[in-house]
Write a protein that holds these residues in place. Structure first.
Motif, PDB file in Angstrom:
ATOM      1  N   LYS A 235      -6.976   0.009   0.158  1.00 35.58           N
ATOM      2  CA  LYS A 235      -7.000   0.077   1.990  1.00 35.58           C
ATOM      3  C   LYS A 235      -5.768   0.651   2.070  1.00 35.58           C
ATOM      4  CE  LYS A 235     -10.132  -4.057   2.980  1.00 35.58           C
ATOM      5  NZ  LYS A 235     -10.976  -2.823   3.842  1.00 35.58           N
TER       6      LYS A 235
ATOM      7  N   ARG B 104      -4.356  -3.638   5.899  1.00 35.53           N
ATOM      8  CA  ARG B 104      -4.247  -4.598   4.935  1.00 35.53           C
ATOM      9  C   ARG B 104      -3.733  -5.946   5.565  1.00 35.53           C
ATOM     10  NH1 ARG B 104      -1.947  -2.563  -0.924  1.00 35.53           N
ATOM     11  NH2 ARG B 104      -3.277  -0.679  -1.107  1.00 35.53           N
TER      12      ARG B 104
ATOM     13  N   GLY C 251       0.585  -1.287   0.171  1.00 33.07           N
ATOM     14  CA  GLY C 251       0.056   0.233  -0.023  1.00 33.07           C
ATOM     15  C   GLY C 251       0.614   1.167   0.095  1.00 33.07           C
TER      16      GLY C 251
ATOM     17  N   VAL D 253      -7.808  -5.150  -1.558  1.00 25.40           N
ATOM     18  CA  VAL D 253      -7.077  -4.145  -0.809  1.00 25.40           C
ATOM     19  C   VAL D 253      -6.505  -3.007  -1.643  1.00 25.40           C
ATOM     20  CG1 VAL D 253      -6.564  -5.905   0.959  1.00 25.40           C
ATOM     21  CG2 VAL D 253      -4.861  -5.318  -0.810  1.00 25.40           C
TER      22      VAL D 253
END
Length: 371
Positions: free
Chosen positions: A70, A75, A51, A67
């Motif tokens: 996210k 996550r 991420g 995800v």
């Protein structure tokens, strides 16, 4: 525990496409290594999983959860960085427990988790030290402990051993793989994605290895398959130390030619070849799969030795054959100087270990019935 799925994953920076729609599944509890040369986008792929980089296209699923949008903290992942990323003003105890304290976990739970992780990684004696008072190996174990204490669904490692010396890297490889096995045996989350440019790390640590080049996946397989059945010339040249010999050759019928020298391929090799292949090929033979032949042995390649390296239990011969260099590795106990005529030597490849690659596509056309 969780399975990680990358579906048509893409990453672009303006007009530059760094990751080209890759697909990869990491099974629940698997140790997956992403390996490749600098610039192949392995770290970019890892950062998208974490991420830390936005996804341009495709999907990332952890378990069954998408995800992509996210935040990293949502996550269920924990990441170990190349530079350890420890808080310099916090002692080891607080570095380990920082994530749990952010989540406002009870004090007794934090203390128990810190003690358990310290015991697993054998860092209990360092809990009251600052990061600057730790060696590189000790700091790396603390960084692993900080990830472990979170009990994530997926562990992410971004070249965590590259700052260590060779001896310490070897011991940390064993420690991390043993930790993975221990967590699985204890029924804890242990899905791992590990990024490295070092093929020795990849071969010794991974359950499976994903070889990348220029944002593409070249092959995903277990270490033995990658070594014995490389899908293409890139994988063949990247996996193995010393790397596989790859020399330009031409094939007419069953006669393989390197410059003015020819070698009649055995029926065993011919049976493995794809039909309709180009005559312009690349011959691949690992250095360990040559033997030094007597001067009158037929169906061999003659070359000139340009350099010899004595490595203790092995001898490396650098041999020029028709203007192309090959490396030959022979056991020091079997290194017979009587078979070398001046600086000339005859090389005999093992038929079962000969690979032929299409010169344009790089694809291995000789996998056939290769075991």
């Amino acid at each position: 525990m969780a399975r990680l799925q990358l579906r048509n994953l893409q990453k672009s920076y303006g007009d530059f496409k760094a990751v080209h729609g890759i697909n990869l599944e990491v099974e629940d509890g698997e140790f997956m290594v992403l390996v490749g040369p600098s610039g192949c986008a392995k770290s970019t792929t890892l950062r998208m999983i974490a991420g830390l980089e936005r996804v341009t296209g495709g999907e990332i699923r952890i378990g069954e959860t998408l995800v992509n949008d996210k935040a990293p903290g949502e996550r269920g992942i924990a990441m170990v960085f190349q530079n350890y990323a420890l808080y310099p003003h916090m002692k080891v105890r607080k570095n380990l427990s920082f994530g749990l304290r952010l989540k406002r976990r009870p004090a007794d739970e934090i203390e128990e988790a810190t003690r358990d992780v310290s015991n697993i990684l054998e860092i209990g004696d360092y809990l009251e030290r600052l990061p600057k008072q730790l060696s590189g190996g000790q700091a790396q174990r603390v960084a692993v402990g900080r990830a472990l204490i979170k009990k994530p669904q997926v562990f992410l490692f971004d070249e965590p051993l590259s700052n260590l010396d060779a001896k310490l890297r070897a011991s940390m490889r064993v420690r991390i793989t043993d930790l993975h096995k221990q967590l699985k045996a204890d029924g804890m989350q242990s899905t791992v994605v590990y990024v490295t440019h070092d093929q020795t790390e990849a071969m010794t640590m991974g359950d499976r290895i994903c070889v990348m080049k220029d944002g593409h996946i070249m092959q995903v397989a277990d270490p033995v398959t990658l070594y014995n059945r490389p899908a293409n010339a890139f994988v063949a040249g990247f996996i193995g130390s010393p790397e596989m010999n790859l020399v330009d050759a031409n094939l007419k019928g069953n006669v393989l030619s390197i410059g003015a020298q020819s070698h009649a391929l055995s029926d065993q090799v011919m049976a493995r070849l794809d039909q309709g292949h180009s005559p312009e090929l690349i011959l691949g033979v690992r250095p360990q799969h040559f033997s030094i032949a007597d001067a009158d042995t037929e169906n061999t390649f003659e070359g000139r030795i340009s350099h010899v390296e004595f490595m203790g239990h092995e001898v490396y011969l650098y041999v020029h054959v028709e203007g192309q260099q090959m490396i030959v590795v022979v056991s020091a106990t079997n290194y017979d100087r009587s078979k070398i005529n001046g600086d000339h030597v005859r090389l005999q490849p093992q038929p079962a270990a000969m690979h032929l690659f299409d010169r344009k596509s790089g694809e291995n056309i000789s996998l056939g019935h290769l075991q």
